[in-house]
Design an enzyme around this catalytic site. Structure first.
Site, mmCIF file in Angstrom:
data_model
loop_
_atom_site.group_PDB
_atom_site.id
_atom_site.type_symbol
_atom_site.label_atom_id
_atom_site.label_comp_id
_atom_site.label_asym_id
_atom_site.label_seq_id
_atom_site.Cartn_x
_atom_site.Cartn_y
_atom_site.Cartn_z
ATOM 1 N N GLU A 22 -1.584 3.777 72.644
ATOM 2 C CA GLU A 22 -1.761 4.622 71.461
ATOM 3 C C GLU A 22 -2.306 6.000 71.829
ATOM 4 O O GLU A 22 -1.870 7.009 71.284
ATOM 5 C CB GLU A 22 -2.704 3.923 70.482
ATOM 6 C CG GLU A 22 -2.948 4.683 69.209
ATOM 7 C CD GLU A 22 -3.926 3.967 68.296
ATOM 8 O OE1 GLU A 22 -4.449 4.622 67.374
ATOM 9 O OE2 GLU A 22 -4.176 2.766 68.518
ATOM 10 N N PRO A 43 4.285 0.921 82.542
ATOM 11 C CA PRO A 43 5.146 -0.273 82.587
ATOM 12 C C PRO A 43 5.850 -0.535 81.267
ATOM 13 O O PRO A 43 6.989 -0.986 81.240
ATOM 14 C CB PRO A 43 4.161 -1.405 82.928
ATOM 15 C CG PRO A 43 2.989 -0.720 83.559
ATOM 16 C CD PRO A 43 2.884 0.621 82.901
ATOM 17 N N PRO A 225 -18.580 20.835 38.385
ATOM 18 C CA PRO A 225 -19.719 20.535 37.522
ATOM 19 C C PRO A 225 -21.081 20.867 38.128
ATOM 20 O O PRO A 225 -22.086 20.787 37.436
ATOM 21 C CB PRO A 225 -19.586 19.033 37.298
ATOM 22 C CG PRO A 225 -18.961 18.547 38.562
ATOM 23 C CD PRO A 225 -18.008 19.620 38.999
ATOM 24 N N ASP A 248 -20.937 32.230 35.628
ATOM 25 C CA ASP A 248 -21.489 31.690 34.395
ATOM 26 C C ASP A 248 -22.896 31.159 34.624
ATOM 27 O O ASP A 248 -23.309 30.871 35.755
ATOM 28 C CB ASP A 248 -20.593 30.566 33.861
ATOM 29 C CG ASP A 248 -19.310 31.090 33.231
ATOM 30 O OD1 ASP A 248 -19.235 32.308 32.989
ATOM 31 O OD2 ASP A 248 -18.396 30.282 32.984
ATOM 32 N N LYS A 270 -22.953 33.085 28.872
ATOM 33 C CA LYS A 270 -23.312 33.277 27.468
ATOM 34 C C LYS A 270 -24.588 32.508 27.149
ATOM 35 O O LYS A 270 -24.760 31.369 27.570
ATOM 36 C CB LYS A 270 -22.164 32.817 26.567
ATOM 37 C CG LYS A 270 -20.858 33.563 26.831
ATOM 38 C CD LYS A 270 -19.718 32.991 26.022
ATOM 39 C CE LYS A 270 -18.425 33.756 26.303
ATOM 40 N NZ LYS A 270 -17.944 33.547 27.680
ATOM 41 N N GLY A 302 -17.938 27.444 35.513
ATOM 42 C CA GLY A 302 -18.243 26.031 35.672
ATOM 43 C C GLY A 302 -17.054 25.162 35.324
ATOM 44 O O GLY A 302 -16.224 25.515 34.482
ATOM 45 N N ASP A 304 -13.567 23.687 35.226
ATOM 46 C CA ASP A 304 -12.271 24.318 35.437
ATOM 47 C C ASP A 304 -12.093 25.415 34.397
ATOM 48 O O ASP A 304 -12.378 25.212 33.211
ATOM 49 C CB ASP A 304 -11.144 23.290 35.312
ATOM 50 C CG ASP A 304 -9.781 23.936 35.474
ATOM 51 O OD1 ASP A 304 -9.367 24.170 36.625
ATOM 52 O OD2 ASP A 304 -9.137 24.235 34.444
ATOM 53 N N ILE A 307 -10.067 24.608 31.145
ATOM 54 C CA ILE A 307 -10.499 23.549 30.229
ATOM 55 C C ILE A 307 -11.719 24.066 29.472
ATOM 56 O O ILE A 307 -12.836 24.060 29.979
ATOM 57 C CB ILE A 307 -10.852 22.237 30.980
ATOM 58 C CG1 ILE A 307 -9.671 21.746 31.817
ATOM 59 C CG2 ILE A 307 -11.301 21.164 29.993
ATOM 60 C CD1 ILE A 307 -8.493 21.254 31.007
ATOM 61 N N THR A 332 -12.922 19.512 36.514
ATOM 62 C CA THR A 332 -13.523 19.636 35.194
ATOM 63 C C THR A 332 -14.565 18.541 34.950
ATOM 64 O O THR A 332 -14.542 17.478 35.595
ATOM 65 C CB THR A 332 -12.437 19.606 34.103
ATOM 66 O OG1 THR A 332 -13.024 19.954 32.852
ATOM 67 C CG2 THR A 332 -11.789 18.234 33.994
ATOM 68 N N MET A 384 -19.682 19.966 25.212
ATOM 69 C CA MET A 384 -20.582 20.809 24.407
ATOM 70 C C MET A 384 -20.890 20.179 23.059
ATOM 71 O O MET A 384 -20.883 20.828 22.024
ATOM 72 C CB MET A 384 -19.973 22.204 24.215
ATOM 73 C CG MET A 384 -19.750 22.931 25.529
ATOM 74 S SD MET A 384 -18.753 24.429 25.378
ATOM 75 C CE MET A 384 -17.102 23.749 25.287
#
Length: 471
Positions: A22, A43, A225, A248, A270, A302, A304, A307, A332, A384
């Protein structure tokens, strides 16, 4: 320096591999990648080597090792499990002034095979001089994450136009600036976007100009996350190439610490109670302002960006203002938090679909399909929603979802301080209040949430009302 690093051209040159197992197969495959004329002496051959021999890609010298095998070869690799044979191969090779590598035996090797990061024609080789192969492999793994796979096509493009670049940029300083532009500018970006014809056209147009104006761009990056280990390789590269990072509020310090040390970091998240539309307009202006100043901007969001992240609005603004952009998706919250809580979002016995829902809307603007959400055999992931748990549970139950449907609130999912609070849908608001659940937290509703108690593996877990808490 114990070893002198060189890159050898083995194309059509005879290389002997002694051994048919191998390990020998792995060495032969690597040599074939370098277009060497590979001869394997043993061999018998393992199945992979036997197939290569049957296809005429290698030559098999059947039998036990014979020093005559070394005639007309350029390099030798000994890959047998018999140290006496390996010693003899080494001695015979040294007598003939041939370089020899004995696998996993630095003392008998006159050359080492490095760990390789392959972005052909760009190749990075790492060696520990044979004393710590695991360290070399670990470094290779880390370097793999830093070098984009489009570096190879970019190097090949530069090679094809090298003569013209030298003619058009005869001054060394000009050429250096051109190659910096080539690596950091729109040509590299076009290749990352799998648009080689556009990359070629951009290079042609640049060579017609007296000098390159640095063009800025924006990369919209999903930071996941919070666990930095969940960043994608492309996200990590973008952070290391950024001049400016607009991030963010919920992007973790652990993620930000992976960015380029001298990058300018601007918090644009925000805050509760502020004018979110005004904040979003400021984000739009900052992206365009820095990109037009020739900077590479990372807009770090944060989870994705597509989303519940207003990423589409930001790209629309960039397109309206002719700012080049790329998108790097992130993991996400629904995927990461559920996985860290031991909750499979789908399960053959419990849920055949998943719905991702934002609960961040005023009551008088409620447009959610409650009848659809209340149907069984599906998983609901509410983003949220911490401030509206009483409303969420009462409306789901009013529209037909069973009061004893399991739920799980995942607070700070994937981070060291993660905790999961679980219970029955009818008790959702009371349980959350008793455990003082705070944002950021993801709410999972559905039969799969009941598996959290059995499959939990990360962070803390609590179920139902604490003893003594009012029901």
């Amino acid at each position: 320096m114990k070893l002198f690093p060189i890159f050898t051209d083995l194309a059509q040159r005879r290389v002997l591999v002694v051994g048919g197992g191998e390990v020998a197969a792995r060495k032969a495959a690597a040599l074939l990648e370098a277009q060497a004329d590979v001869v394997v002496g043993a061999p018998a051959l393992d199945p992979d080597l036997a197939r290569l021999a049957a296809d005429g890609r290698i030559t098999h010298l059947a039998g036990t090792y014979d020093s005559h095998w070394l005639e007309q070869v350029w390099l030798v690799v000994a890959a047998t499990d018999d140290r006496a044979v390996n010693q003899q191969v080494h001695d015979d090779a040294v007598a003939r002034r041939l370089f020899c590598n004995v696998v996993d035996d630095a003392a008998l090797s006159t050359f080492q095979v490095p760990s390789i990061v392959d972005r052909s024609p760009l190749i990075v080789a790492i060696s520990s001089s044979g004393v710590a192969p695991v360290l070399a492999r670990r470094l290779r793994e880390r370097l793999e994450s830093l070098f984009d796979h489009t570096l190879g096509p970019l190097a090949a493009l530069a090679e094809r136009h090298r003569a013209r670049i030298r003619r058009q940029r005869p001054d060394l300083g000009q050429r250096r600036r051109f190659y910096d532009w080539l690596l950091d500018g729109p040509v590299a970006q076009a290749l990352r976007q799998q648009q080689p014809a556009q990359a070629e056209q951009l290079l042609h147009e640049a060579l017609e100009q007296p000098q390159e104006a640095r063009q800025g761009s924006v990369v919209l990056v999903g930071a996941g996350p919070g666990d930095p280990g969940l960043l994608t390789l492309k996200a990590l590269r973008a952070l290391n190439e950024a001049d400016v990072i607009l991030h963010d509020r919920l992007v973790s310090d652990a993620v930000l610490s992976l960015s380029r040390r001298d990058a300018e970091r601007i918090t644009v998240g925000k805050q509760l109670g502020e004018d979110h539309q005004a904040t979003q307009s400021r984000i739009h202006r900052l992206m365009v302002e820095h990109a037009r100043a020739g900077r590479r901007v990372v807009r770090l969001k944060g989870g994705d960006a597509f989303i519940f992240g207003r990423g589409g609005e930001e790209l629309e603004y960039l397109r309206e203002h002719d700012v080049p952009f790329e998108v790097v998706p992130g993991i996400t919250a629904a995927l990461a938090c559920a996985a860290h809580a031991g909750i499979p979002l789908t399960h053959r016995d419990h849920a055949q679909s998943v719905r991702l829902i934002t609960a961040h809307c005023r009551a008088d603007e409620d447009s959610l399909d409650w009848d659809g959400l209340a149907r069984p055999a599906q998983t609901l992931a509410f983003y949220m929603g911490v401030g509206q748990l009483d409303t969420l549970s009462s409306r789901l139950i009013a529209h037909g979802r069973a009061p004893d449907t399991p739920f799980a609130l995942i607070e700070n999912g994937s981070r060291p301080e993660q905790r999961v609070v679980a219970g029955r849908l009818a008790d959702l608001a009371a349980v959350a209040a008793a455990h003082a659940v705070r944002s950021p937290a993801l709410l999972v509703v559905g039969e799969v949430a009941g598996l959290a108690g059995k499959l939990r593996w990360f962070g803390s877990y609590a179920e139902g009302l604490p003893s003594g808490a009012p029901a």
